[in-house]
Write an enzyme that holds these catalytic residues in place. Structure first.
Site, PDB file in Angstrom:
ATOM      1  N   ARG A 100     -38.025 -58.855 -71.757  1.00 15.86           N
ATOM      2  CA  ARG A 100     -38.179 -60.063 -71.907  1.00 15.86           C
ATOM      3  C   ARG A 100     -39.055 -60.331 -73.058  1.00 15.86           C
ATOM      4  O   ARG A 100     -39.808 -60.023 -73.531  1.00 15.86           O
ATOM      5  CB  ARG A 100     -39.061 -60.109 -70.312  1.00 15.86           C
ATOM      6  CG  ARG A 100     -39.710 -61.430 -70.821  1.00 15.86           C
ATOM      7  CD  ARG A 100     -40.483 -62.057 -68.877  1.00 15.86           C
ATOM      8  NE  ARG A 100     -39.589 -62.685 -68.396  1.00 15.86           N
ATOM      9  CZ  ARG A 100     -39.656 -62.809 -67.379  1.00 15.86           C
ATOM     10  NH1 ARG A 100     -40.616 -63.694 -66.713  1.00 15.86           N
ATOM     11  NH2 ARG A 100     -38.877 -63.536 -66.494  1.00 15.86           N
ATOM     12  N   HIS A 127     -31.228 -66.230 -68.531  1.00 16.19           N
ATOM     13  CA  HIS A 127     -31.780 -64.887 -67.609  1.00 16.19           C
ATOM     14  C   HIS A 127     -30.523 -64.399 -66.818  1.00 16.19           C
ATOM     15  O   HIS A 127     -31.020 -65.122 -65.424  1.00 16.19           O
ATOM     16  CB  HIS A 127     -33.309 -66.318 -67.204  1.00 16.19           C
ATOM     17  CG  HIS A 127     -34.075 -65.428 -66.362  1.00 16.19           C
ATOM     18  ND1 HIS A 127     -33.837 -64.439 -66.123  1.00 16.19           N
ATOM     19  CD2 HIS A 127     -34.963 -66.210 -65.038  1.00 16.19           C
ATOM     20  CE1 HIS A 127     -35.311 -63.692 -65.535  1.00 16.19           C
ATOM     21  NE2 HIS A 127     -35.559 -65.014 -64.777  1.00 16.19           N
ATOM     22  N   GLN A 130     -31.936 -63.787 -62.458  1.00 18.82           N
ATOM     23  CA  GLN A 130     -31.989 -64.924 -62.114  1.00 18.82           C
ATOM     24  C   GLN A 130     -30.881 -65.712 -61.563  1.00 18.82           C
ATOM     25  O   GLN A 130     -30.440 -65.635 -60.446  1.00 18.82           O
ATOM     26  CB  GLN A 130     -32.740 -65.885 -62.623  1.00 18.82           C
ATOM     27  CG  GLN A 130     -33.156 -67.151 -62.157  1.00 18.82           C
ATOM     28  CD  GLN A 130     -34.594 -66.499 -61.527  1.00 18.82           C
ATOM     29  OE1 GLN A 130     -35.358 -65.659 -61.681  1.00 18.82           O
ATOM     30  NE2 GLN A 130     -34.287 -66.890 -59.946  1.00 18.82           N
ATOM     31  N   ASP A 222     -35.292 -76.579 -62.181  1.00 17.84           N
ATOM     32  CA  ASP A 222     -36.687 -75.917 -63.123  1.00 17.84           C
ATOM     33  C   ASP A 222     -37.463 -76.113 -63.391  1.00 17.84           C
ATOM     34  O   ASP A 222     -37.380 -77.276 -63.990  1.00 17.84           O
ATOM     35  CB  ASP A 222     -35.808 -74.351 -63.909  1.00 17.84           C
ATOM     36  CG  ASP A 222     -36.748 -73.343 -64.869  1.00 17.84           C
ATOM     37  OD1 ASP A 222     -37.214 -73.428 -64.540  1.00 17.84           O
ATOM     38  OD2 ASP A 222     -35.958 -72.644 -65.954  1.00 17.84           O
ATOM     39  N   CYS A 262     -36.353 -71.175 -60.083  1.00 21.50           N
ATOM     40  CA  CYS A 262     -36.193 -70.193 -60.494  1.00 21.50           C
ATOM     41  C   CYS A 262     -37.683 -69.073 -59.899  1.00 21.50           C
ATOM     42  O   CYS A 262     -38.313 -67.937 -59.586  1.00 21.50           O
ATOM     43  CB  CYS A 262     -35.840 -69.398 -61.465  1.00 21.50           C
ATOM     44  SG  CYS A 262     -36.535 -70.178 -62.475  1.00 21.50           S
ATOM     45  N   ARG A 290     -33.713 -60.824 -55.855  1.00 21.92           N
ATOM     46  CA  ARG A 290     -33.949 -60.536 -57.436  1.00 21.92           C
ATOM     47  C   ARG A 290     -34.430 -58.975 -56.833  1.00 21.92           C
ATOM     48  O   ARG A 290     -33.644 -58.281 -58.067  1.00 21.92           O
ATOM     49  CB  ARG A 290     -35.045 -61.477 -58.454  1.00 21.92           C
ATOM     50  CG  ARG A 290     -35.503 -62.446 -58.686  1.00 21.92           C
ATOM     51  CD  ARG A 290     -34.220 -62.321 -59.560  1.00 21.92           C
ATOM     52  NE  ARG A 290     -34.652 -61.809 -60.583  1.00 21.92           N
ATOM     53  CZ  ARG A 290     -35.444 -62.084 -62.060  1.00 21.92           C
ATOM     54  NH1 ARG A 290     -36.543 -63.310 -61.820  1.00 21.92           N
ATOM     55  NH2 ARG A 290     -35.962 -61.231 -62.381  1.00 21.92           N
TER      56      ARG A 290
HETATM   57  N1   CP Z   1     -38.002 -66.595 -61.935  1.00 25.29           N
HETATM   58  C1   CP Z   1     -38.628 -65.469 -62.532  1.00 25.29           C
HETATM   59  O1   CP Z   1     -38.315 -64.588 -63.645  1.00 25.29           O
HETATM   60  O2   CP Z   1     -40.512 -65.043 -62.763  1.00 25.29           O
HETATM   61  P1   CP Z   1     -41.208 -64.405 -63.331  1.00 25.29           P
HETATM   62  O3   CP Z   1     -41.268 -65.028 -64.623  1.00 25.29           O
HETATM   63  O4   CP Z   1     -42.656 -64.572 -62.343  1.00 25.29           O
HETATM   64  O5   CP Z   1     -40.286 -62.852 -63.436  1.00 25.29           O
HETATM   65  N1  NVA Z   2     -37.660 -71.530 -67.557  1.00 19.45           N
HETATM   66  C1  NVA Z   2     -38.483 -70.862 -67.390  1.00 19.45           C
HETATM   67  C2  NVA Z   2     -37.723 -69.784 -66.708  1.00 19.45           C
HETATM   68  C3  NVA Z   2     -39.078 -68.789 -65.867  1.00 19.45           C
HETATM   69  C4  NVA Z   2     -38.532 -67.720 -64.975  1.00 19.45           C
HETATM   70  C5  NVA Z   2     -39.129 -70.731 -68.677  1.00 19.45           C
HETATM   71  O1  NVA Z   2     -38.123 -69.834 -69.397  1.00 19.45           O
HETATM   72  O2  NVA Z   2     -40.680 -70.355 -68.998  1.00 19.45           O
END
Ligand code: CP
Ligand code: NVA
Length: 310
Positions: A100, A127, A130, A222, A262, A290
């Site tokens: 990430r 993502h 997701q 989101d 998400c 997930r």
């Molecule tokens: N939806 C998601 O990726 O959640 P986190 O940021 O908590 O991993």
């Molecule tokens: N769009 C959000 C998704 C988090 C799971 C972010 O990138 O913060």
């Protein structure tokens, strides 16, 4: 399947179908036990996480493997050591890497220099895990997704990008309702449009959320400011105000329409409590999924159960 899953665009329709079917088998307890016995996964995080960390770590454990969590700052990716050197070293010890990161190119570079599979666990651009969890949730609910419509209300962000690329592969139409200047990236829209033409579906970019939700089977939203956009938060709160998913907006969609997010949610901003906690919300089903869909993905990338011939 490709060595790495950096984007939904790395998957073809048959592979998505196979992953979702395997995820259902894994969820039902019919497949997966011991599939990754003795295998290890390195998990690199430049940003915080609840769902992604727990689902990958628990998923590896349940498949008989082990996950190593590398917290933000632990390894100093691209600071203490280059991305390429981290990838080369990790490849000598582990069987897979999930990452990430802020910059999308960091995950692209990890994949380029790692000899083991690399999975995108969220970048500023996409993502994919997701989106796959959303796919599994819709499959469980409707069986066939052909002809259904997903309406994303909010920012043209990483989650919107992955959903936009996934919808054509599921035979679904995709609509986004976003403020002007917050549209999804042109390159991703073009890619999604090519897929939509191929599979006979559509991609629409609108600015009116009321018009957008009318024929929706699923409304998705989101946060308005993603991780890394904290400095823009105040400005975004003003611009996105008309894009809240609330009871009024939901009442303008079909009665059978479901809602997802998400998570984490900024309750009272992009979505209200009554909608997120209401009977039409599938956000927690998606959060659970997930785990199952990522186990299927890890099995296909790192395991010994091979996919049936297409
Ligand atoms: N939806 C998601 O990726 O959640 P986190 O940021 O908590 O991993
Ligand atoms: N769009 C959000 C998704 C988090 C799971 C972010 O990138 O913060």
């Amino acid at each position: 399947m490709k060595k790495d899953i950096i984007s939904i665009a790395d998957l073809v329709m048959e592979e998505v179908k196979d992953l979702l079917e395997l995820a259902r088998e894994v969820k039902a307890g019919r497949k997966g036990k011991g599939a990754l016995s003795g295998k290890t996964l390195a998990m690199i995080f430049e940003k915080p996480s609840l769902r992604t960390r727990v689902t990958f770590e628990v998923g590896m454990y349940q498949l008989g493997g082990y996950a190593v969590y590398l917290a933000p700052g632990d390894i100093g990716l691209d600071k203490r050591e280059s991305v390429a050197d981290v990838a080369r070293n990790l490849s000598r010890w582990v069987d897979g890497i999930m990452a990430r990161t802020f910059a999308h190119r960091t995950v692209v570079e990890l994949a380029q220099f790692a000899s083991v599979p690399v999975v995108n666990a969220l970048t500023d651009r996409e993502h994919p895990c997701q989106a796959l969890a959303c796919g599994l949730t819709m499959l469980e609910r409707w069986g066939d997704m052909k002809g259904r419509k997903l309406v994303f209300v909010g920012d043209g962000n990483n989650v919107a990008h992955s959903l936009m690329l996934l919808c054509p592969l599921l035979g679904m139409d995709f609509v986004i309702a976003c403020p002007e200047g917050y549209e999804p990236k042109g390159g991703i829209v073009q890619r999604a449009e090519v897929l939509a033409r191929k599979y006979g579906t559509s991609i629409e970019i609108l600015h009116d959320s009321h018009q957008a939700v009318r024929e929706a089977d699923i409304i998705y939203t989101d946060v308005w400011a993603s991780m890394g956009q904290e400095a823009e938060r105040e400005e975004r709160l003003k611009v996105f105000r008309p894009y809240q998913v609330n009871a009024q907006l939901l009442s303008e969609a079909k009665p059978s329409c479901v809602v997802s997010h998400c998570l984490p949610a900024r309750r009272g901003e992009e979505i209200t409590d009554d909608v997120l906690d209401g009977p039409q919300s599938v956000a927690l089903d998606e959060a659970e999924n997930r785990l199952h869909v990522q186990k299927a993905l890890l099995i296909r990338l790192m395991g010994t159960i091979t996919a049936p011939e297409p």
